[in-house]
Write a protein that holds these residues in place. Sequence first.
Motif, mmCIF file in Angstrom:
data_model
loop_
_atom_site.group_PDB
_atom_site.id
_atom_site.type_symbol
_atom_site.label_atom_id
_atom_site.label_comp_id
_atom_site.label_asym_id
_atom_site.label_seq_id
_atom_site.Cartn_x
_atom_site.Cartn_y
_atom_site.Cartn_z
ATOM 1 N N ALA A 95 0.788 -1.270 -0.398
ATOM 2 C CA ALA A 95 0.074 0.274 -0.126
ATOM 3 C C ALA A 95 0.927 1.905 0.086
ATOM 4 N N TRP A 96 2.003 1.374 0.648
ATOM 5 C CA TRP A 96 2.802 1.935 1.196
ATOM 6 C C TRP A 96 3.926 2.653 0.125
ATOM 7 N N ARG A 97 4.281 1.904 -0.863
ATOM 8 C CA ARG A 97 4.714 1.788 -2.257
ATOM 9 C C ARG A 97 3.631 1.930 -3.784
ATOM 10 N N ARG A 98 2.211 1.789 -3.626
ATOM 11 C CA ARG A 98 1.575 1.822 -4.316
ATOM 12 C C ARG A 98 1.595 3.513 -4.861
ATOM 13 N N ARG A 99 1.452 3.940 -3.786
ATOM 14 C CA ARG A 99 1.116 5.414 -3.628
ATOM 15 C C ARG A 99 2.757 6.896 -4.007
ATOM 16 N N ARG A 100 3.555 5.976 -4.383
ATOM 17 C CA ARG A 100 4.616 6.377 -4.795
ATOM 18 C C ARG A 100 4.863 6.055 -6.188
ATOM 19 N N ARG A 101 5.873 6.944 -6.541
ATOM 20 C CA ARG A 101 5.987 6.752 -8.073
ATOM 21 C C ARG A 101 7.281 5.986 -8.385
ATOM 22 N N HIS A 102 8.368 6.416 -7.021
ATOM 23 C CA HIS A 102 10.000 5.874 -7.029
ATOM 24 C C HIS A 102 9.750 4.558 -5.506
ATOM 25 N N LEU A 103 10.257 3.788 -5.676
ATOM 26 C CA LEU A 103 10.641 3.532 -4.336
ATOM 27 C C LEU A 103 11.139 4.128 -3.539
ATOM 28 N N TRP A 104 12.284 4.912 -3.445
ATOM 29 C CA TRP A 104 12.775 6.350 -2.956
ATOM 30 C C TRP A 104 12.732 7.273 -2.500
ATOM 31 N N GLN A 105 10.983 7.953 -3.175
ATOM 32 C CA GLN A 105 10.466 8.350 -2.967
ATOM 33 C C GLN A 105 9.925 8.746 -1.472
ATOM 34 N N PHE A 106 10.189 10.125 -0.703
ATOM 35 C CA PHE A 106 9.742 9.964 0.854
ATOM 36 C C PHE A 106 8.863 11.246 1.031
ATOM 37 N N HIS A 107 7.841 10.972 1.653
ATOM 38 C CA HIS A 107 7.021 11.810 2.348
ATOM 39 C C HIS A 107 7.142 12.739 3.645
ATOM 40 N N LEU A 108 6.427 13.816 4.042
ATOM 41 C CA LEU A 108 6.849 14.068 5.092
ATOM 42 C C LEU A 108 6.393 13.140 6.399
ATOM 43 N N SER A 109 4.670 12.669 5.110
ATOM 44 C CA SER A 109 4.456 11.711 7.181
ATOM 45 C C SER A 109 5.146 10.769 7.347
ATOM 46 N N ASP A 110 6.532 10.335 6.163
ATOM 47 C CA ASP A 110 6.325 9.337 6.021
ATOM 48 C C ASP A 110 8.161 9.724 7.348
ATOM 49 N N GLY A 111 8.404 10.722 7.369
ATOM 50 C CA GLY A 111 9.456 11.140 8.280
ATOM 51 C C GLY A 111 8.512 10.895 9.884
ATOM 52 N N LEU A 112 7.046 11.853 9.910
ATOM 53 C CA LEU A 112 6.696 11.858 11.196
ATOM 54 C C LEU A 112 6.312 10.539 11.666
ATOM 55 N N VAL A 113 6.184 9.679 10.950
ATOM 56 C CA VAL A 113 5.812 8.236 11.122
ATOM 57 C C VAL A 113 7.203 7.437 12.175
ATOM 58 N N ALA A 114 9.055 7.902 10.922
ATOM 59 C CA ALA A 114 9.759 7.338 11.537
ATOM 60 C C ALA A 114 10.061 7.720 12.702
ATOM 61 N N MET A 115 10.078 9.263 13.181
ATOM 62 C CA MET A 115 10.432 9.992 13.897
ATOM 63 C C MET A 115 9.738 9.158 14.885
ATOM 64 N N ALA A 116 8.142 9.075 14.861
ATOM 65 C CA ALA A 116 7.490 8.085 15.795
ATOM 66 C C ALA A 116 7.782 6.822 16.290
ATOM 67 N N ILE A 117 8.221 6.554 15.283
ATOM 68 C CA ILE A 117 9.209 4.911 15.851
ATOM 69 C C ILE A 117 9.762 4.753 16.445
ATOM 70 N N VAL A 118 10.937 6.394 16.119
ATOM 71 C CA VAL A 118 12.207 6.381 17.894
ATOM 72 C C VAL A 118 12.157 6.363 18.575
ATOM 73 N N GLY A 119 10.451 7.338 18.661
ATOM 74 C CA GLY A 119 10.711 7.850 19.739
ATOM 75 C C GLY A 119 9.940 6.837 20.815
ATOM 76 N N VAL A 120 9.259 5.587 20.391
ATOM 77 C CA VAL A 120 8.669 4.734 20.935
ATOM 78 C C VAL A 120 10.033 4.193 20.976
ATOM 79 N N LEU A 121 10.828 3.510 20.729
ATOM 80 C CA LEU A 121 12.030 2.872 20.705
ATOM 81 C C LEU A 121 12.875 3.300 22.189
ATOM 82 N N LEU A 122 13.137 4.850 22.147
ATOM 83 C CA LEU A 122 13.738 4.947 22.949
ATOM 84 C C LEU A 122 12.799 5.218 23.667
ATOM 85 N N SER A 123 12.035 5.232 23.908
ATOM 86 C CA SER A 123 11.233 5.053 25.223
ATOM 87 C C SER A 123 11.643 3.678 26.225
#
Length: 463
Positions: A95-123
């Motif tokens: 589902a994530w891949r079909r929303r992008r023209r290229h595999l390495w295309q990242f959106h701002l929402s992707d960064g927010l999700v990554a930051m949330a995951i890192v925050g959970v791991l750090l906690s």
Amino acid sequence: IILPGDYVQTAPGDRFGDMLWRVEYAPRYQHGWPLRFAVRHPGLDANYNCLPATFSECWRFWSIRRGDAFHPNALIVDFFLTCLIASLSGFFFEAWRRRRRHLWQFHLSDGLVAMAIVGVLLSIIGSAKRNHDREKTELATEAETSSKAGPKIVPRYYEFGITIRQSGPTWLRLLLGDGSFRIFDRVISLDPRSRDFSRMSAFEELEHLDLASPMPEEMRHLEGLRNLRSLKVALQDLPGYHITRPFRESYPTYPLPNLPRLRELDLNGSWLRPSGLRQMKALEMLNLRLCPINEDTIEELRDLPGLRSLNLDHVALSPPILEKVGSLKGLEQLRLSETNVNDDSIAQLVRLTSLRKLSLDRTKITSEATTYLAEIGTLEVLSLALNAQIDEKAVKELVRLPRLSDLDLYGTAVGDRAFDDLAKMNKLQRLRLSPKMFSRYTIRRLEQALPNTYIECDFPDEY
């Protein structure tokens, strides 16, 4: 994805060590996530020392030795959970891949999700470090003691015999070292000598406790230990509980704490009558050896659906108590050694349709009792040692047991004349006999008739 996922489920191994967490004794390999489907021991070397943990041994989850634990149901659950995780991972990635023209295309929402995951791991890491520091500080707190030379400061950890669970995959710890994973290590077993049981709340993952003469009000602190699974308590010499002599008719009652998740309770040698067993709904193993019990005690056990093992050695058993014991239909292991059990009492045990192991050493039974024992078709292990009234007639009845694999007749009157009946027990894996009743010639004949049976009959040198 599924197959490697299942194979990598070689979760951490438990290792025993002191409070400094430097000494490692016997490693145990645990396999499975989130459920353990196997617990393996690495074995012993030529000097009977435990072999150290090795990288290759971590992956041999199929190598199950005697004494290891294997739970196929847990393996099935882990397999289906791995399938579910793999399917969901594939679904969301697609589902994530079909929303992008290229595999390495990242959106701002992707960064927010990554930051949330890192925050959970750090906690999670921060919480683990706080718990680790709290446990280690509690064990290392210095206590003041008095001596002839005056007050002396000694490390409190000398008062504990502890077991540490070393978390994190064992193979990864061997590659990277223990330092990176030490904050995830937890105390799971304690043998405290301090009377301040309120300190137990610091050990949130404590699974086993060994306590000496705790007062009822002190035991209430254990109700906050949600992971406590095994408890050993010696109820002797308690202040305010006066017992003038052993086996008196009227014993004080000792209220047990509410531990609904406890699985094993050992009250061996207690001088007080326990009460409150009814509320321990998850109890599977109960040791009441040398305990003063009555009909009410056994009545409480009838409310424990999971009770599988019961030890009543050295207990005064009246006929009403034995009748109630016979109503515990889920029992698989029962010990009645050195009790006043007689032939009539054995008739009550016929109702135990799940019984696999039974010990009747040094009781008042005769060969007539085996008429009833032969009706318990589920028996696999039977010990009749040190019963002088058991003779060849008993063996004729025991031949009827279809699953019997372990038989102990040491100290009985069974002798050479029982050879024909003993030779028919071709499913026996172990047979213990009294050397005073058998000749060496008969034992050799038995070894030939039962080649798959380990026959234990130790003749003295001068015999």
